[in-house]
Design a protein around this motif. Sequence first.
Motif, PDB file in Angstrom:
ATOM      1  N   TYR A   1     -27.173  51.531 -19.255  1.00 47.68           N
ATOM      2  CA  TYR A   1     -28.013  52.642 -18.841  1.00 47.68           C
ATOM      3  C   TYR A   1     -27.179  53.907 -18.992  1.00 47.68           C
ATOM      4  O   TYR A   1     -25.982  53.906 -18.696  1.00 47.68           O
ATOM      5  CB  TYR A   1     -28.420  52.483 -17.379  1.00 47.68           C
ATOM      6  CG  TYR A   1     -29.181  53.669 -16.810  1.00 47.68           C
ATOM      7  CD1 TYR A   1     -30.564  53.696 -16.838  1.00 47.68           C
ATOM      8  CD2 TYR A   1     -28.510  54.758 -16.270  1.00 47.68           C
ATOM      9  CE1 TYR A   1     -31.270  54.783 -16.328  1.00 47.68           C
ATOM     10  CE2 TYR A   1     -29.206  55.845 -15.764  1.00 47.68           C
ATOM     11  CZ  TYR A   1     -30.581  55.854 -15.793  1.00 47.68           C
ATOM     12  OH  TYR A   1     -31.267  56.932 -15.301  1.00 47.68           O
ATOM     13  N   PHE A   2     -27.808  54.985 -19.478  1.00 42.48           N
ATOM     14  CA  PHE A   2     -27.094  56.257 -19.513  1.00 42.48           C
ATOM     15  C   PHE A   2     -28.049  57.401 -19.267  1.00 42.48           C
ATOM     16  O   PHE A   2     -29.248  57.287 -19.479  1.00 42.48           O
ATOM     17  CB  PHE A   2     -26.340  56.447 -20.836  1.00 42.48           C
ATOM     18  CG  PHE A   2     -27.223  56.574 -22.041  1.00 42.48           C
ATOM     19  CD1 PHE A   2     -27.625  57.817 -22.500  1.00 42.48           C
ATOM     20  CD2 PHE A   2     -27.644  55.451 -22.735  1.00 42.48           C
ATOM     21  CE1 PHE A   2     -28.443  57.938 -23.616  1.00 42.48           C
ATOM     22  CE2 PHE A   2     -28.449  55.558 -23.858  1.00 42.48           C
ATOM     23  CZ  PHE A   2     -28.857  56.815 -24.294  1.00 42.48           C
ATOM     24  N   ILE A   3     -27.472  58.504 -18.793  1.00 47.52           N
ATOM     25  CA  ILE A   3     -28.237  59.712 -18.513  1.00 47.52           C
ATOM     26  C   ILE A   3     -27.308  60.908 -18.691  1.00 47.52           C
ATOM     27  O   ILE A   3     -26.109  60.816 -18.414  1.00 47.52           O
ATOM     28  CB  ILE A   3     -28.846  59.679 -17.094  1.00 47.52           C
ATOM     29  CG1 ILE A   3     -29.768  60.877 -16.848  1.00 47.52           C
ATOM     30  CG2 ILE A   3     -27.776  59.589 -16.036  1.00 47.52           C
ATOM     31  CD1 ILE A   3     -30.541  60.801 -15.543  1.00 47.52           C
ATOM     32  N   ASP A   4     -27.863  62.023 -19.142  1.00 44.31           N
ATOM     33  CA  ASP A   4     -27.090  63.261 -19.251  1.00 44.31           C
ATOM     34  C   ASP A   4     -26.621  63.696 -17.876  1.00 44.31           C
ATOM     35  O   ASP A   4     -27.374  63.622 -16.907  1.00 44.31           O
ATOM     36  CB  ASP A   4     -27.944  64.393 -19.847  1.00 44.31           C
ATOM     37  CG  ASP A   4     -28.227  64.207 -21.326  1.00 44.31           C
ATOM     38  OD1 ASP A   4     -27.472  63.487 -22.002  1.00 44.31           O
ATOM     39  OD2 ASP A   4     -29.217  64.788 -21.812  1.00 44.31           O
ATOM     40  N   GLY A   5     -25.397  64.164 -17.802  1.00 42.18           N
ATOM     41  CA  GLY A   5     -24.864  64.729 -16.569  1.00 42.18           C
ATOM     42  C   GLY A   5     -24.315  63.677 -15.627  1.00 42.18           C
ATOM     43  O   GLY A   5     -24.348  62.476 -15.898  1.00 42.18           O
ATOM     44  N   GLU A   6     -23.779  64.172 -14.517  1.00 42.02           N
ATOM     45  CA  GLU A   6     -23.225  63.298 -13.493  1.00 42.02           C
ATOM     46  C   GLU A   6     -24.276  63.057 -12.414  1.00 42.02           C
ATOM     47  O   GLU A   6     -24.932  63.991 -11.978  1.00 42.02           O
ATOM     48  CB  GLU A   6     -22.005  63.943 -12.839  1.00 42.02           C
ATOM     49  CG  GLU A   6     -20.830  64.116 -13.772  1.00 42.02           C
ATOM     50  CD  GLU A   6     -19.660  64.778 -13.059  1.00 42.02           C
ATOM     51  OE1 GLU A   6     -19.085  64.139 -12.149  1.00 42.02           O
ATOM     52  OE2 GLU A   6     -19.342  65.921 -13.405  1.00 42.02           O
ATOM     53  N   ILE A   7     -24.403  61.821 -11.992  1.00 43.73           N
ATOM     54  CA  ILE A   7     -25.271  61.513 -10.863  1.00 43.73           C
ATOM     55  C   ILE A   7     -24.420  61.674  -9.604  1.00 43.73           C
ATOM     56  O   ILE A   7     -23.404  60.999  -9.449  1.00 43.73           O
ATOM     57  CB  ILE A   7     -25.844  60.088 -10.943  1.00 43.73           C
ATOM     58  CG1 ILE A   7     -26.729  59.946 -12.190  1.00 43.73           C
ATOM     59  CG2 ILE A   7     -26.636  59.765  -9.679  1.00 43.73           C
ATOM     60  CD1 ILE A   7     -27.245  58.542 -12.423  1.00 43.73           C
ATOM     61  N   LEU A   8     -24.834  62.570  -8.735  1.00 43.89           N
ATOM     62  CA  LEU A   8     -24.077  62.859  -7.516  1.00 43.89           C
ATOM     63  C   LEU A   8     -24.826  62.441  -6.260  1.00 43.89           C
ATOM     64  O   LEU A   8     -24.392  62.736  -5.148  1.00 43.89           O
ATOM     65  CB  LEU A   8     -23.731  64.354  -7.461  1.00 43.89           C
ATOM     66  CG  LEU A   8     -22.891  64.864  -8.636  1.00 43.89           C
ATOM     67  CD1 LEU A   8     -22.747  66.372  -8.574  1.00 43.89           C
ATOM     68  CD2 LEU A   8     -21.534  64.176  -8.668  1.00 43.89           C
ATOM     69  N   ASP A   9     -25.925  61.728  -6.427  1.00 46.43           N
ATOM     70  CA  ASP A   9     -26.777  61.330  -5.316  1.00 46.43           C
ATOM     71  C   ASP A   9     -26.638  59.827  -5.067  1.00 46.43           C
ATOM     72  O   ASP A   9     -26.925  59.022  -5.962  1.00 46.43           O
ATOM     73  CB  ASP A   9     -28.235  61.697  -5.649  1.00 46.43           C
ATOM     74  CG  ASP A   9     -29.200  61.266  -4.577  1.00 46.43           C
ATOM     75  OD1 ASP A   9     -29.050  61.726  -3.432  1.00 46.43           O
ATOM     76  OD2 ASP A   9     -30.087  60.449  -4.893  1.00 46.43           O
ATOM     77  N   LEU A  10     -26.193  59.457  -3.868  1.00 46.19           N
ATOM     78  CA  LEU A  10     -26.016  58.039  -3.535  1.00 46.19           C
ATOM     79  C   LEU A  10     -27.319  57.250  -3.627  1.00 46.19           C
ATOM     80  O   LEU A  10     -27.312  56.096  -4.067  1.00 46.19           O
ATOM     81  CB  LEU A  10     -25.436  57.885  -2.126  1.00 46.19           C
ATOM     82  CG  LEU A  10     -23.922  58.016  -1.992  1.00 46.19           C
ATOM     83  CD1 LEU A  10     -23.517  57.922  -0.531  1.00 46.19           C
ATOM     84  CD2 LEU A  10     -23.203  56.967  -2.810  1.00 46.19           C
ATOM     85  N   ASN A  11     -28.432  57.846  -3.238  1.00 40.08           N
ATOM     86  CA  ASN A  11     -29.712  57.159  -3.302  1.00 40.08           C
ATOM     87  C   ASN A  11     -30.060  56.777  -4.746  1.00 40.08           C
ATOM     88  O   ASN A  11     -30.492  55.658  -5.021  1.00 40.08           O
ATOM     89  CB  ASN A  11     -30.813  58.020  -2.684  1.00 40.08           C
ATOM     90  CG  ASN A  11     -32.130  57.270  -2.595  1.00 40.08           C
ATOM     91  OD1 ASN A  11     -32.177  56.138  -2.137  1.00 40.08           O
ATOM     92  ND2 ASN A  11     -33.190  57.918  -3.046  1.00 40.08           N
ATOM     93  N   THR A  12     -29.840  57.698  -5.670  1.00 44.64           N
ATOM     94  CA  THR A  12     -30.111  57.415  -7.087  1.00 44.64           C
ATOM     95  C   THR A  12     -29.204  56.298  -7.590  1.00 44.64           C
ATOM     96  O   THR A  12     -29.656  55.377  -8.282  1.00 44.64           O
ATOM     97  CB  THR A  12     -29.926  58.694  -7.935  1.00 44.64           C
ATOM     98  OG1 THR A  12     -30.825  59.689  -7.454  1.00 44.64           O
ATOM     99  CG2 THR A  12     -30.187  58.428  -9.401  1.00 44.64           C
TER     100      THR A  12
END
Length: 182
Positions: free
Chosen positions: A150-161
């Motif tokens: 899985y990949f997405i642009d940017g950094e995920i900074l949300d624990l819920n996500t």
Amino acid sequence: MTIWKKFAEHTTGTFKEGHSSHSDSVEIEYKNWKIVFDNYRLWSGKYSAEMTRIVAPITLKDNFKFEIYKEGFIRKIEKIFGAQDIEIGYDDFDKMFTIKSNNEFKIKTLLRNKEIRDLISSQKDVNIQISDQKGIWEQKLPENEFELSYFIDGEILDLNTLNQLLQLFKLTIDAMLEMKSI
């Protein structure tokens, strides 16, 4: 505290400090599988982009592969010019995502799971696939080795996500085990 340290503590995963070109990461053991969360800097000439990626090395028993990604302008143009995707019979999901697979029955079976569909739909962007490249963009993996990626642009900074994505990987691995694909 970095997001990866918090995520490791929250999930009882293993935090690994980054070095040189590798970011910090979290490894989570699930059944006999290892799910790795990290960031990756994708370079193309002078352009670079920070990506969040999740990979789980798998061994396929039946060569079942798939790719699911969110509809976008370019993807809609591809469809107009004949790019084929699989419709799974859930209109909202079919309109929102492009689904490709070498086994229509198995991808429909996988996506029949409402929780998997809901987790995919809840993400702002989706690129999930079975890849034969290490970490999606690195060297080609040895024959018969693959990664659920899985990949997405940017950094995920949300624990819920991050927790939702972990749940998505666990459910996908469970479904693939049930279908005897891994």
